[in-house]
Design a protein around this motif. Structure first.
Motif, short mmCIF file in Angstrom:
data_model
loop_
_atom_site.label_atom_id
_atom_site.label_comp_id
_atom_site.label_asym_id
_atom_site.label_seq_id
_atom_site.Cartn_x
_atom_site.Cartn_y
_atom_site.Cartn_z
N TYR A 122 41.33 19.52 57.23
CA TYR A 122 40.15 18.79 57.68
C TYR A 122 39.75 17.74 56.64
CZ TYR A 122 39.14 22.57 61.05
OH TYR A 122 39.19 23.47 62.08
N PRO A 123 39.03 16.72 57.07
CA PRO A 123 38.42 15.80 56.09
C PRO A 123 37.46 16.59 55.19
CG PRO A 123 38.31 14.87 58.29
CD PRO A 123 38.76 16.30 58.45
N LYS A 124 37.37 16.15 53.97
CA LYS A 124 36.50 16.84 53.00
C LYS A 124 35.07 16.34 53.16
CE LYS A 124 40.47 17.44 49.98
NZ LYS A 124 41.40 16.98 51.04
N HIS A 145 44.56 16.97 60.57
CA HIS A 145 43.55 16.09 61.15
C HIS A 145 43.30 14.83 60.33
CE1 HIS A 145 42.23 18.47 64.57
NE2 HIS A 145 42.22 19.55 63.81
N GLY A 146 43.88 14.74 59.14
CA GLY A 146 43.63 13.59 58.29
C GLY A 146 42.38 13.77 57.45
N ASN A 147 42.03 12.74 56.72
CA ASN A 147 40.88 12.82 55.83
C ASN A 147 39.95 11.62 56.03
OD1 ASN A 147 39.24 13.95 53.82
ND2 ASN A 147 40.31 12.87 52.19
N ARG A 164 45.87 7.62 57.70
CA ARG A 164 47.29 7.82 57.38
C ARG A 164 47.41 8.47 56.02
NH1 ARG A 164 51.54 3.05 58.40
NH2 ARG A 164 50.50 3.36 60.44
N TYR A 165 48.09 9.62 56.00
CA TYR A 165 48.31 10.32 54.74
C TYR A 165 49.21 9.51 53.81
CZ TYR A 165 46.56 14.68 56.87
OH TYR A 165 45.79 15.64 57.47
N SER A 166 48.98 9.66 52.53
CA SER A 166 49.83 9.00 51.54
C SER A 166 51.05 9.88 51.25
CB SER A 166 49.04 8.78 50.24
OG SER A 166 48.74 10.04 49.63
#
Length: 218
Positions: A122-124, A145-147, A164-166
């Motif tokens: 989850y996003p923080k 779910h991405g951040n 988009r994840y790094s």
């Protein structure tokens, strides 16, 4: 809900063979999780629709994804118990977005009942559970779910998952998965950030990172 004919068409188009490793992951209709109007009759009708996948041995774990408003009240616990009994013959993964469910007691209960804990990244942001990888069965289930820190302000699911994840983030997740390899045999991973093709690139990143950890990735 999707009907039996549509599922049969998926099997036909995918050319699923007897020894195929291809599986179809099905999320239960929101009537069961959000509206919570589900009954045992609805559950049986849903399973009847899934019969082409079941007969082809192509059914991955079913997913129950509850919204943030599904807190851990007595009423909700009883409803969940009924749901679990209706789908008891099939692998069932459950995602809770309310923090009250994220306790050792609930995790232990999942292990006792043979339920799959749906791990989620989850996003923080305040109000969402921490991102953790938990295995309660030899089959794992992980949703990415991405951040996107604008989670609560997003006007749509697409906006919410616009992230988009790094490469570094994917490397970290591969390491986290590698650290727990003794706890699972199969892990299903789903990227929810399909908007703007984010998932397309992130799947490739995580695949490469997992292969580097000597995982077989389908």
């Amino acid at each position: 809900p999707i009907g039996q004919k549509a599922f049969a068409g998926m099997i036909d188009k995918a050319y699923v063979q007897a020894d195929s490793e291809l599986k179809f992951a099905v999320k239960l209709h929101q009537d069961f999780t959000h509206a919570r109007k589900g009954t045992s009759e609805h559950a049986q009708a849903f399973l009847n629709a899934l019969s082409p996948l079941i007969e082809a041995d192509a059914l991955a774990p079913l997913l129950l994804q509850f919204p943030h408003g599904f807190d851990r009240t007595r009423e909700h616990r009883l409803y969940l118990a009924n749901l679990v009994s209706w789908f008891g013959d099939y692998p069932l993964a459950v995602e809770f977005r309310h923090n009250a469910w994220h306790t050792p007691q609930v995790v232990d209960s999942f292990k006792q009942q043979g339920l799959i804990w749906c791990s989620v990244d989850y996003p923080k942001v305040s109000g969402l559970p921490p991102s953790r990888l938990i295995f309660t069965e030899r089959t794992g289930y992980l949703r990415m779910h991405g951040n996107n820190l604008n989670w609560w302000d997003a006007m749509s699911a697409s906006d919410r998952h616009d992230y988009r994840y790094s490469e570094a983030e994917m490397q970290d997740w591969a390491q986290a998965i590698g650290n727990q390899r003794q706890h699972f045999d199969v892990l299903y991973i789903f990227f929810q950030n399909t908007v703007k093709a984010h998932a397309y690139y992130n799947i490739a990143m995580l695949r490469e990172a997992l292969i580097a950890h000597n995982f077989d990735v389908l």
